[in-house]
Design a protein around this motif. Structure first.
Motif, PDB file in Angstrom:
ATOM      1  N   SER A 260       0.835  -1.203   0.000  1.00  0.00           N
ATOM      2  CA  SER A 260       0.000   0.000   0.000  1.00  0.00           C
ATOM      3  C   SER A 260       0.872   1.255   0.000  1.00  0.00           C
ATOM      4  N   GLN A 261       2.021   1.168   0.686  1.00  0.00           N
ATOM      5  CA  GLN A 261       2.961   2.283   0.672  1.00  0.00           C
ATOM      6  C   GLN A 261       3.494   2.522  -0.749  1.00  0.00           C
ATOM      7  N   LEU A 262       3.802   1.422  -1.419  1.00  0.00           N
ATOM      8  CA  LEU A 262       4.308   1.508  -2.788  1.00  0.00           C
ATOM      9  C   LEU A 262       3.255   2.110  -3.718  1.00  0.00           C
ATOM     10  N   LEU A 263       2.011   1.621  -3.592  1.00  0.00           N
ATOM     11  CA  LEU A 263       0.934   2.144  -4.429  1.00  0.00           C
ATOM     12  C   LEU A 263       0.694   3.625  -4.133  1.00  0.00           C
ATOM     13  N   GLY A 264       0.616   3.954  -2.848  1.00  0.00           N
ATOM     14  CA  GLY A 264       0.359   5.347  -2.452  1.00  0.00           C
ATOM     15  C   GLY A 264       1.418   6.284  -3.011  1.00  0.00           C
ATOM     16  N   ALA A 265       2.689   5.879  -2.871  1.00  0.00           N
ATOM     17  CA  ALA A 265       3.782   6.731  -3.346  1.00  0.00           C
ATOM     18  C   ALA A 265       3.741   6.864  -4.865  1.00  0.00           C
ATOM     19  N   THR A 266       3.433   5.777  -5.553  1.00  0.00           N
ATOM     20  CA  THR A 266       3.381   5.830  -7.013  1.00  0.00           C
ATOM     21  C   THR A 266       2.263   6.757  -7.477  1.00  0.00           C
ATOM     22  N   THR A 267       1.098   6.626  -6.830  1.00  0.00           N
ATOM     23  CA  THR A 267      -0.008   7.516  -7.175  1.00  0.00           C
ATOM     24  C   THR A 267       0.381   8.970  -6.945  1.00  0.00           C
ATOM     25  N   ALA A 268       1.026   9.245  -5.812  1.00  0.00           N
ATOM     26  CA  ALA A 268       1.463  10.612  -5.519  1.00  0.00           C
ATOM     27  C   ALA A 268       2.456  11.089  -6.570  1.00  0.00           C
ATOM     28  N   GLY A 269       3.370  10.192  -6.976  1.00  0.00           N
ATOM     29  CA  GLY A 269       4.361  10.547  -7.986  1.00  0.00           C
ATOM     30  C   GLY A 269       3.714  10.866  -9.324  1.00  0.00           C
ATOM     31  N   MET A 270       2.707  10.055  -9.707  1.00  0.00           N
ATOM     32  CA  MET A 270       2.024  10.304 -10.979  1.00  0.00           C
ATOM     33  C   MET A 270       1.243  11.597 -10.929  1.00  0.00           C
ATOM     34  N   PHE A 271       0.636  11.869  -9.775  1.00  0.00           N
ATOM     35  CA  PHE A 271      -0.096  13.122  -9.595  1.00  0.00           C
ATOM     36  C   PHE A 271       0.838  14.318  -9.765  1.00  0.00           C
ATOM     37  N   ALA A 272       2.005  14.227  -9.143  1.00  0.00           N
ATOM     38  CA  ALA A 272       2.966  15.336  -9.223  1.00  0.00           C
ATOM     39  C   ALA A 272       3.418  15.557 -10.661  1.00  0.00           C
ATOM     40  N   GLU A 273       3.610  14.457 -11.390  1.00  0.00           N
ATOM     41  CA  GLU A 273       4.101  14.586 -12.750  1.00  0.00           C
ATOM     42  C   GLU A 273       3.027  15.173 -13.680  1.00  0.00           C
ATOM     43  N   LYS A 274       1.791  14.721 -13.472  1.00  0.00           N
ATOM     44  CA  LYS A 274       0.703  15.103 -14.352  1.00  0.00           C
ATOM     45  C   LYS A 274       0.262  16.544 -14.118  1.00  0.00           C
ATOM     46  N   HIS A 275       0.088  16.911 -12.844  1.00  0.00           N
ATOM     47  CA  HIS A 275      -0.509  18.211 -12.541  1.00  0.00           C
ATOM     48  C   HIS A 275       0.513  19.291 -12.227  1.00  0.00           C
ATOM     49  N   LEU A 276       1.658  18.897 -11.723  1.00  0.00           N
ATOM     50  CA  LEU A 276       2.657  19.911 -11.381  1.00  0.00           C
ATOM     51  C   LEU A 276       3.827  19.888 -12.351  1.00  0.00           C
ATOM     52  N   GLY A 277       3.871  18.836 -13.154  1.00  0.00           N
ATOM     53  CA  GLY A 277       4.939  18.743 -14.146  1.00  0.00           C
ATOM     54  C   GLY A 277       6.316  18.516 -13.563  1.00  0.00           C
ATOM     55  N   VAL A 278       6.380  17.965 -12.338  1.00  0.00           N
ATOM     56  CA  VAL A 278       7.704  17.669 -11.773  1.00  0.00           C
ATOM     57  C   VAL A 278       7.837  16.177 -11.518  1.00  0.00           C
ATOM     58  N   ASP A 279       9.037  15.678 -11.741  1.00  0.00           N
ATOM     59  CA  ASP A 279       9.315  14.283 -11.469  1.00  0.00           C
ATOM     60  C   ASP A 279       9.968  14.184 -10.093  1.00  0.00           C
ATOM     61  N   VAL A 280       9.300  13.502  -9.162  1.00  0.00           N
ATOM     62  CA  VAL A 280       9.846  13.404  -7.808  1.00  0.00           C
ATOM     63  C   VAL A 280      10.413  11.999  -7.593  1.00  0.00           C
ATOM     64  N   PRO A 281      11.749  11.851  -7.613  1.00  0.00           N
ATOM     65  CA  PRO A 281      12.344  10.527  -7.479  1.00  0.00           C
ATOM     66  C   PRO A 281      12.017   9.890  -6.126  1.00  0.00           C
ATOM     67  N   PHE A 282      11.721  10.740  -5.161  1.00  0.00           N
ATOM     68  CA  PHE A 282      11.367  10.333  -3.817  1.00  0.00           C
ATOM     69  C   PHE A 282      10.233   9.304  -3.796  1.00  0.00           C
ATOM     70  N   PHE A 283       9.305   9.423  -4.753  1.00  0.00           N
ATOM     71  CA  PHE A 283       8.121   8.561  -4.752  1.00  0.00           C
ATOM     72  C   PHE A 283       8.357   7.201  -5.422  1.00  0.00           C
ATOM     73  N   ARG A 284       9.550   7.013  -5.959  1.00  0.00           N
ATOM     74  CA  ARG A 284       9.857   5.693  -6.501  1.00  0.00           C
ATOM     75  C   ARG A 284      10.562   4.878  -5.419  1.00  0.00           C
ATOM     76  N   PRO A 285      10.535   3.540  -5.535  1.00  0.00           N
ATOM     77  CA  PRO A 285      11.242   2.733  -4.538  1.00  0.00           C
ATOM     78  C   PRO A 285      12.646   3.277  -4.297  1.00  0.00           C
ATOM     79  N   SER A 286      12.947   3.611  -3.072  1.00  0.00           N
ATOM     80  CA  SER A 286      14.211   4.260  -2.767  1.00  0.00           C
ATOM     81  C   SER A 286      14.446   4.217  -1.270  1.00  0.00           C
ATOM     82  N   PHE A 287      15.587   4.737  -0.897  1.00  0.00           N
ATOM     83  CA  PHE A 287      15.948   4.822   0.512  1.00  0.00           C
ATOM     84  C   PHE A 287      14.847   5.482   1.336  1.00  0.00           C
TER      85      PHE A 287
END
Lengths: 284, 284
Positions: A130-157
């Motif tokens: 659920s954490q993975l899904l939540g972060a991915t959804t947040a990442g897609m939202f940021a990319e689509k509506h704010l036009g920024v790619d946030v590496p933080f939302f991909r599997p990472s430290f």
């Protein structure tokens, strides 16, 4: 039956034997792991070929000891950094949670308390996905509506840190709450009457009273983070933590280097366990 | 009372952020994702397809049922092993050894699950330590196949979750007054009737909370079934992992995850209802 009643010899002895066998069952895998870390053989198995420290100190090239094993050392560092950050976050938020639920009144308190306990009954794997899904959804939202790619939302430290934080905080909150419940609030009132502000009271009196339990909870949080597998499995990026790294090695066939790491882990955590036990005893 | 409002918000805001961003939203996302699938035009939309797949494909729901049944078996065995050990430590052994045995009992569980499972693998492999001694002593002619069987996997699950049964049972046994057992014995009660009429009823709350935790941990375990169960011991968490990591079918995986969460919540809810306990009591 019990020690104050007369028992037949056979009954008492069979009970002793049963419990001894139970402790053998409990310790056999740990003991055998430790012993084989020192066996002069290329496989973690018997026969015993004499003692060696190669699996700790050998620089290679045939045998690479753990202290020269860059990949495993790196994963230990990653686990260490993760555990430090997670335990600090958990202690801060967990203590806030304890204060909020023990000393404050606010609407929907029961619902929120129930939510706070929820991570205890959510399997670690589910928390991970659920954490993975939540972060991915947040990442897609940021990319689509704010036009920024946030590496933080991909599997990472940092996703691992968040995933572990999401359930370890509950344990810290429960431990600190238990201690806070024993706190005599008339001490706070006295300090307030003498002119202290609410925050001076918390800093100088309440937190000082809570210190042993905060340190204990921090130690437990550190360990839970250090050895977490189920949640981390889904959130880990290019920097594997120690349990993930060990899992991959164990699955693909093992070498005594894993025994050497296990030996260090067993010695380290037993030490931490004994310190924690000692602190608990002093507290009570 | 202005400072008090301020302190409430200082305590509560991190708690609310934690609960909403890391617990509520990700699980809502899990729930929503499980209802999304591609239609015949390749467009993502609302669909019950993921759940239909679960029921249509026997391997999925059979694994689900199997995981649940094996978790029940694990819970029963854990109880059968924990009860006499707890009884021995609280009621049979001389009090001066009690503290030492408690430390001994808790120590292995501080060590990471991965290390403990690895220890069992070294012991039980065909080239493992147990087989080495069996061959050496002439008990068997060829190494026994012990690892990667269902029985071994259940033993591993019992081993990893033992602590969560032993500790609650010990704490309820401590509140059982010895004189009750003495009186029953003086009045001619047999051992069996004392166990059935006095000890077990008194321990019921501890047993229930232990059983709930052990069941949940087995159900959500990934590591032990994966490393000790081999290819035939399919575990439902492995199905979830496969959907996420191997097939990259996150919607299907989300549906599986939600089903597992539903099952574990239902069982825990039923356990709490039957034993008339609250989540908070079981947790602490």
């Amino acid at each position: 039956m019990i020690r104050s009643l007369p028992n037949s010899k056979a009954y008492t002895w069979s009970f002793h034997v049963f419990v001894i066998l139970y402790f053998v069952f409990l310790f056999a895998p740990l003991l055998v792991t430790c012993v084989l870390a020192f066996n002069d053989s290329n496989f973690p198995s018997l026969p015993w070929n004499g003692g060696t420290l190669d699996w700790f100190f050998s620089p290679g090239p045939k045998r690479v000891g753990i202290f020269h094993d860059a990949q495993n050392l790196r994963s230990i560092m990653v686990s260490f950094e993760t555990a430090v950050i997670v335990s600090i976050l958990c202690v801060v938020v967990g203590t806030c949670t304890a204060f909020a639920f023990e000393q404050e009144k606010f609407p929907f308190k029961n619902v929120l308390y129930f939510l706070m306990l929820a991570p205890l009954v959510i399997p670690g794997v589910i928390l991970g996905i659920s954490q993975l899904l939540g972060a991915t959804t947040a990442g897609m939202f940021a990319e689509k509506h704010l036009g920024v790619d946030v590496p933080f939302f991909r599997p990472s430290f940092w996703l691992v840190v968040l995933g572990q934080f999401s359930f370890i905080t509950t344990f810290v909150a429960l431990v600190v709450s238990a201690r806070l419940r024993k706190f005599d609030r008339s001490l706070e009132e006295a300090a307030l009457n003498l002119g202290a502000t609410r925050f001076e009271v918390i800093r100088l009196i309440t937190l000082r009273f809570l210190r042993p339990s905060i340190i204990g909870a921090g130690a437990v949080a550190f360990l839970m983070s250090f050895e977490n597998f189920n949640t981390t499995l889904f959130l880990v990026g290019s920097q594997p933590t120690l349990p993930i790294n060990l899992y991959l090695q164990v699955r693909d066939g093992s070498t005594p280097v894993i025994n050497a790491i296990s030996f260090l882990l067993i010695v380290g955590t037993s030490g931490l366990a004994l310190v924690n036990l000692y602190l608990n005893r002093k507290e009570s | 009372m202005k400072t008090s409002r301020l302190s409430l918000w200082i305590f509560l805001s991190p708690v609310l952020m934690w609960l909403f961003l890391l617990i509520v939203l990700p699980h809502l996302d899990l729930f929503i994702m499980s209802f999304r699938a591609k239609d015949e035009y390749g467009q993502m939309g609302f669909s019950l397809q993921n759940y239909a797949n679960f029921f249509a494909e026997p391997i999925y729901w059979l694994t689900f049922v199997r995981t649940a049944i094996y978790s029940v078996i694990t819970t029963v065995f854990t109880f059968l092993l924990a009860m006499p050990v707890a009884f021995y430590i609280v009621k049979v052994v001389r009090p001066k050894y009690k503290g030492f045995l408690m430390v001994l009992l808790l120590l292995p569980f501080w060590v990471s699950e991965l290390v403990r499972v690895y220890g069992w693998m070294i012991l039980l492999r065909e080239s493992g330590v147990v087989n080495f001694f069996l061959l050496k002593l002439g008990i068997v002619d060829a190494p026994l196949h012990m690892l990667y069987t269902d029985a071994t996997m259940i033993m591993g699950l019992v081993y990893t979750s033992m602590l969560f049964m032993v500790v609650p049972v010990i704490s309820v046994l401590e509140s059982l007054d010895d004189s009750l057992i003495e009186a029953a014995s003086d009045l001619g009660g047999s051992k069996i009737s004392i166990w059935r009429e006095i000890i077990l009823p008194h321990c019921k709350p501890g047993i229930t909370s232990g059983a709930i935790v052990v069941f949940m941990l087995s159900l959500g375990n990934y590591l032990t079934p994966n490393l000790m169960g081999g290819k035939n011991s399919l575990w439902f968490t492995e199905q979830i992992y496969n959907q996420f990591i191997a097939s990259f079918n996150w919607n299907q995986g989300a549906a599986f995850g939600f089903l597992l969460l539903l099952l574990s919540s239902l069982i825990i809810w039923a356990g709490l209802k039957i034993s008339r306990q609250k989540l908070g009591e079981v947790a602490s």
